[in-house]
Design a protein around this motif. Structure first.
Motif, mmCIF file in Angstrom:
data_model
loop_
_atom_site.group_PDB
_atom_site.id
_atom_site.type_symbol
_atom_site.label_atom_id
_atom_site.label_comp_id
_atom_site.label_asym_id
_atom_site.label_seq_id
_atom_site.Cartn_x
_atom_site.Cartn_y
_atom_site.Cartn_z
ATOM 1 N N THR A 58 19.414 -6.345 -14.474
ATOM 2 C CA THR A 58 19.248 -5.181 -13.661
ATOM 3 C C THR A 58 20.312 -4.146 -13.884
ATOM 4 N N ASP A 136 17.021 -2.911 -8.976
ATOM 5 C CA ASP A 136 16.496 -4.294 -8.539
ATOM 6 C C ASP A 136 15.296 -4.480 -9.243
ATOM 7 N N LYS A 138 11.617 -7.477 -10.212
ATOM 8 C CA LYS A 138 10.784 -8.757 -10.408
ATOM 9 C C LYS A 138 9.996 -8.776 -11.632
ATOM 10 N N THR A 152 5.838 -15.028 -9.083
ATOM 11 C CA THR A 152 6.980 -13.947 -9.041
ATOM 12 C C THR A 152 7.992 -14.393 -9.447
ATOM 13 N N TRP A 153 9.090 -13.673 -10.229
ATOM 14 C CA TRP A 153 10.448 -14.125 -10.366
ATOM 15 C C TRP A 153 11.254 -12.993 -10.042
ATOM 16 N N ASP A 154 11.823 -13.290 -8.850
ATOM 17 C CA ASP A 154 12.649 -11.980 -8.303
ATOM 18 C C ASP A 154 14.119 -12.006 -8.850
ATOM 19 N N LEU A 155 14.220 -10.928 -9.295
ATOM 20 C CA LEU A 155 15.589 -10.861 -10.273
ATOM 21 C C LEU A 155 16.718 -10.458 -9.158
ATOM 22 N N LYS A 156 18.014 -10.946 -9.465
ATOM 23 C CA LYS A 156 19.108 -10.360 -8.613
ATOM 24 C C LYS A 156 19.613 -8.974 -9.018
#
Length: 162
Positions: A58, A136, A138, A152-156
């Motif tokens: 991100t 940010d 996902k 869902t893959w939540d990104l940092k």
């Protein structure tokens, strides 16, 4: 040594020319500030199919009054119908409040190529507000024919720009 002397004479002559012409020189505008987070990696293992290896990061950028946040991804793995859905979303946030959003469905790209990359990039936001800006996102995915629906893959988020 002679080259240095010639350059000095030319620089002084150019400065004298500008000074005598009435032109005003100004500094170039500051370049855009941007920050990206560390690479985030995930192995996707669709049932009965070859793995897909994804790297995502991100990012956020401020260029004067223009702000933008985005998600960059790349993937490797055998091409084939591995996903019913593979969607990248990107958000521009200020102090964790969403200010811009992009929805980027790239299922045909990921299924159709053994490797590739993509940037999901919302339109920039024009604002004079400074500080607290982050990128940010996902990744929403659904393995092909597994009957389990979306995951869902939540990104940092990226580091903050001050």
């Amino acid at each position: 040594m002679r080259t240095i002397k010639i350059k000095s004479v030319l620089a002084v002559s150019a400065a004298a020319l500008v000074a005598g012409s009435g032109l005003v020189l100004t500094a170039a505008p500051a370049s855009a500030a941007s920050k990206c987070g560390a690479d985030q990696k995930k192995t996707f293992s669709p049932p009965g199919r070859a793995n897909t290896f994804v790297t995502a990061r991100t990012c956020v950028q401020s260029d004067g009054t223009m702000k933008r946040g985005w998600v960059e991804i790349s993937w490797t793995g055998r091409a084939g119908a591995k996903f019913d859905d593979f969607i990248v979303t990107a958000r521009l946030e200020r102090n964790d409040a969403e200010r811009g959003y992009a929805y980027c469905p790239i299922t045909p790209d990921v299924n159709g190529s053994s490797s590739g990359s993509y940037t999901c990039d919302p339109l920039p936001v024009r604002t004079s507000q400074a500080g607290g800006w982050t990128g940010d996102g996902k990744i929403i995915y659904d393995y092909n024919d597994d009957g389990k629906g979306d995951f869902t893959w939540d990104l940092k988020g990226s580091p903050k720009l001050s």
